[in-house]
Design an enzyme around this catalytic site. Structure first.
Site, mmCIF file in Angstrom:
data_model
loop_
_atom_site.group_PDB
_atom_site.id
_atom_site.type_symbol
_atom_site.label_atom_id
_atom_site.label_comp_id
_atom_site.label_asym_id
_atom_site.label_seq_id
_atom_site.Cartn_x
_atom_site.Cartn_y
_atom_site.Cartn_z
ATOM 1 N N ASP A 302 0.876 -0.895 -0.060
ATOM 2 C CA ASP A 302 0.095 -0.029 -0.020
ATOM 3 C C ASP A 302 0.907 1.221 0.067
ATOM 4 O O ASP A 302 1.920 1.224 0.391
ATOM 5 C CB ASP A 302 -0.889 -0.021 1.086
ATOM 6 C CG ASP A 302 -1.879 0.956 1.249
ATOM 7 O OD1 ASP A 302 -2.180 1.658 0.129
ATOM 8 O OD2 ASP A 302 -2.420 1.674 2.395
ATOM 9 N N THR A 304 -0.068 4.695 1.165
ATOM 10 C CA THR A 304 -0.012 5.374 2.334
ATOM 11 C C THR A 304 0.257 4.517 3.604
ATOM 12 O O THR A 304 -0.422 3.362 3.812
ATOM 13 C CB THR A 304 -1.505 6.088 2.316
ATOM 14 O OG1 THR A 304 -1.626 6.613 1.429
ATOM 15 C CG2 THR A 304 -1.653 6.880 3.603
ATOM 16 N N ASP A 538 -2.321 -0.891 6.114
ATOM 17 C CA ASP A 538 -2.393 -0.288 7.612
ATOM 18 C C ASP A 538 -4.051 -0.008 7.949
ATOM 19 O O ASP A 538 -4.283 0.151 9.061
ATOM 20 C CB ASP A 538 -1.573 0.731 8.021
ATOM 21 C CG ASP A 538 -1.826 1.965 7.214
ATOM 22 O OD1 ASP A 538 -2.709 1.556 6.214
ATOM 23 O OD2 ASP A 538 -1.403 2.976 7.586
#
Length: 801
Positions: A302, A304, A538
């Site tokens: 990912d 971010t 996350d």
């Protein structure tokens, strides 16, 4: 969408909490599926191998020969080392689990605060927000656009709207909205606790190492039964020797057949790996995950929180309308939106920091941010309906506003569109027609260690795919700045079928505007092409993909739900920790393979030698020939294993090892150990046959014949160690040399020779034994090079720098 509920549910008083604790109405489910101290001790003491060695030890003691019972120390060593290492690993994991566990926000009369899950009691009021994991079963008391994903429990793919009075189950998680619920079932009464522990939420990591070791042990078991029964019969009933001598020779044949250190060394390697990773703030929820990440060939990262840091900073707000007068200042609307969001994400937190003073508008309806819709908003009555989200979602993808946003995003910036809607944000067809007002540009700081991590994966032939919900051009710009080359694609153009999706994934590197369900589908498509996939993330939008990936890696600062399903949690939030995890996995895999070669070689030559002696014994009984004692007593096989297997295996199991992990563990171990074991066994048998003086010979000559066979065994087994330790570096050379030196010392000290029942005084026998041992060593060396050709692995004597 629902209108936000008014917060009204009161929490328990301190007296009510104390009463429930006294009654045992607490959430007493362990935070980790870990063994207790007593279970660890029992598991390491009461093993099948310890039981076999214990029985043989008692048999030897009955003969009165204490020196031959030295192998009994293996029981203490195996149990003690295993207990110590597992307790160390347990302490490390438990300490890290406390740091990394989900902490629900509990509302009580004394105040609202985050508590460990095991401090929740029956009837507690627990607040919820996006990404929160539901830790106990309960009933919803408050709901503001609350949506819960129960896919990990029920398999239901779509989030479920939860209104007041609805039931929520432990193990599910919030994907949107906020609310509160009252705990109705805690501890082992909760839904998730009734399912199989751990497996209720995610499948166990596939471990080739674990299944391979089990296959090897089954193979050894098949060998032990016939060899053991034959040895017992021939040594006790055909030799005619004194019962003490016959019993000692029988035990001497049986002891080395038992792979007493194989499981122990495997456990130690994993335990030490856990401890080492724990020192880097890496929580390993499932031990085989260390191995799994070493085999990964695709990492889906990912953007971010992985390539960039979680925090954002407002870069600028660009007006899209030059009209003055009654036009609302976009900064005022942004401040109102930020103030109205009780659970802001990273983007809204950056806006709130830039505009901390709320205008005092009254919110009449709200729509929380969802990864699937990519916008959020609030209605403020006469002050308008305001939405903020992806420009290419709130407006037409080909509009000038979307094109302008894409141009800005190409610089690696995150761009949001602030707009006014013509209807309330909780309308079924919201957001409706959106009038663009301003572009909100946010800066994300690229992690300083991200480039080095990506370079490492590239050097190891591990493909990295960047998958993000952000604008594809922006994601591609960030990836490009880190040196990650490849085509970028907007995920809205992705095919839905697995096979065409897998084709696209092979071609493109960076993907933007990816929905949570697409992340999951992308992981599945890669796996359909036989890739071993690791997923890092996350956020709540990463949970399903983390769960389906071969290895799920969550950031410690991520949502409780993402941490709950991941096998590895990076508590320090450093993407750069992954290379160390890969390295640790390689150390475990490579070293266990070496150790397995040593132990399986010993088992093969021990079984073969016992079978050959047993067949001679049966032949002697049938044809009236001279029977044959087994060449070794227990003390001989004990000291033979000390420096050719035991101590070297312990050192090699803990040593650094950065060799790339390969599949085919069982095939490689069998290919290496079987031929070597056959050579050692045949050489030792030949040496003993040539030296054997017969049953009627004096005990002195029989001791010399046993010593001759022992010398051949040592030379050939030592050369197996010399090949297993390759490629050499200084400490491996020292290890092999020390092994040889130890036996030289034993043979040079008269007291040691007497203690260990060795008699090398017959020079012709010793020269013959040495010669046969050297021939065996040459054969083992030739096999080592031939195995490299068969397995397609280049052989190297020295490690390349």
């Amino acid at each position: 969408m629902t209108t936000p509920a008014v917060t009204s549910a009161a929490g328990l008083t301190d007296a009510q909490v104390a009463e429930r604790i006294a009654d045992g109405r607490t959430n007493d489910v362990p935070t980790r599926a870990a063994r207790s101290v007593s279970e660890i001790i029992r598991a390491n003491v009461f093993t099948r191998i310890n039981a076999i060695l214990g029985v043989l030890f008692l048999i030897v003691l009955s003969t009165g020969s204490l020196i031959n019972g030295m192998f009994g120390l293996l029981i203490i060593a195996n149990s003690g080392i295993g207990i110590i290492q597992e307790l160390r690993a347990k302490k490390t994991l438990d300490n890290l689990a406390i740091v990394g566990q989900a902490r629900p926000t509990v509302r009580r009369a004394s105040g609202t605060k985050e508590l460990p899950p095991n401090e929740v009691v029956l009837d507690d009021v627990i607040e919820l927000g996006p990404g929160d994991q539901i830790v106990v079963d309960g009933e919803v008391l408050e709901a503001a656009n609350l949506e819960v994903d129960e896919a990990l429990l029920t398999g239901e793919a779509d989030p479920i709207d939860k209104t007041v009075g609805a039931a929520v189950m432990s193990g599910s998680f919030v994907v949107a909205g906020s609310g509160a619920y009252r705990a109705t079932k805690v501890g082992r009464e909760a839904y998730a606790a009734k399912l199989a522990e751990e497996a209720s939420k995610f499948t166990l990591v596939k471990s080739e190492l674990r299944s391979g070791i089990n296959q090897i042990l089954r193979f050894i078991t098949y060998l032990l039964w016939p060899a053991g029964l034959l040895t017992i019969y021939t040594q006790l009933f055909t030799t005619g020797a004194d019962w003490r001598e016959a019993v000692l020779r029988m035990v001497g044949a049986l002891v080395p057949m038992v792979p007493e250190g194989l499981v122990l060394m495997t456990s130690i390697a994993f335990a030490v790996g856990v401890i080492r990773l724990g020192q880097r703030q890496c929580l390993v929820n499932e031990l085989p995950a260390i191995e799994g990440l070493a085999r990964v060939d695709v990492v889906c990262a990912d953007k971010t929180g992985t390539l960039t840091e979680n925090g954002m900073r407002l870069h600028e707000v660009t007006w899209l309308d030059d009209r003055a007068g009654d036009q609302t200042n976009p900064e005022i609307a942004l401040a109102a939106l930020a103030a109205a969001d009780s659970r802001p994400n990273a983007s809204m937190q950056a806006i709130a920091e830039a505009y901390p003073e709320a205008p005092g508008w009254t919110e009449t309806a709200s729509a929380p941010f969802k990864s699937a819709t990519k916008w959020s908003g609030s209605s403020f009555g006469a002050d308008g309906n305001w939405v903020i989200g992806a420009p290419d979602v709130l407006t037409d993808q080909d509009s000038p506003v979307a094109e302008r946003a894409e141009t800005v995003g190409a610089q690696g910036l995150r761009v949001l569109l602030l707009g006014q809607s013509d209807r309330s944000v909780d309308a079924p067809d919201a957001p409706g027609d959106v009038t663009p007002v301003a572009l909100v540009v946010l800066e994300q700081k690229v992690r300083p260690d991200a480039k080095a991590t990506l370079d490492y994966f590239a050097s190891q032939n591990v493909t990295v795919k960047v998958i993000s919900g952000d604008n594809a051009v922006s994601v591609g710009a960030v990836a490009g700045s880190l040196g990650l080359h490849g085509e970028t694609l907007d995920a809205r153009k992705l095919p839905s079928d697995q096979e065409p999706l897998a084709e696209v994934l092979e071609e493109y590197t960076t993907f933007g505007r990816v929905r949570p369900d697409q992340k999951r589908a992308m992981v599945g498509a890669l796996q359909s092409r036989d890739h071993t996939v690791a997923m890092t993330g996350d956020g709540v939008n990463d949970v399903l993909a983390l769960k389906d990936a071969d290895i799920g890696v969550a950031m410690g600062s991520g949502s409780p739900a993402s941490r709950a399903v991941a096998q590895i949690v990076l508590l320090d939030n450093k993407f750069a920790t992954l290379p160390y995890v890969v390295g640790e996995g390689r150390r475990v895999i490579g070293n266990i393979e070496r150790v397995s070669n040593l132990f399986l070689t010993k088992t093969v030559y021990s079984v073969l030698l016992a079978m050959l002696v047993g067949v001679v014994g049966l032949g002697a009984e049938l044809f009236g020939a001279d029977p044959m004692l087994f060449p070794f007593q227990p003390i001989h096989v004990t000291i033979a294993a000390w420096f050719t297997i035991g101590i070297p295996a312990f050192v090699l199991s803990l040593a650094p090892n950065n060799e790339r992990a390969h599949t085919g563990f069982v095939r490689r171990v069998m290919t290496a150990a079987l031929p070597s074991g056959l050579v050692v066994g045949i050489a030792t048998f030949v040496s003993y046959v040539l030296a054997n003086p017969g049953m009627s010979a004096p005990a002195e000559l029989q001791a010399q014949a046993s010593t001759a066979a022992f010398v051949t065994l040592l030379i050939s087994a030592w050369w197996v160690l010399a090949t297993v330790a390759r490629p050499y570096e200084w400490w491996r050379v020292l290890l092999v040399a020390t092994s040889a030196l130890a036996y030289a010392v034993i043979f040079s000290i008269p007291l040691a020779r007497e203690t260990f029942l060795l008699d090398p005084s017959n020079a012709p026998m010793m020269l013959t034994a040495v010669g046969i041992g050297l021939v065996a060593a040459v054969a083992i060396e030739g096999l080592w090079w031939a195995q490299g050709r068969i397995l397609g692995e280049p052989r190297r004597l020295w490690r390349e720098r």
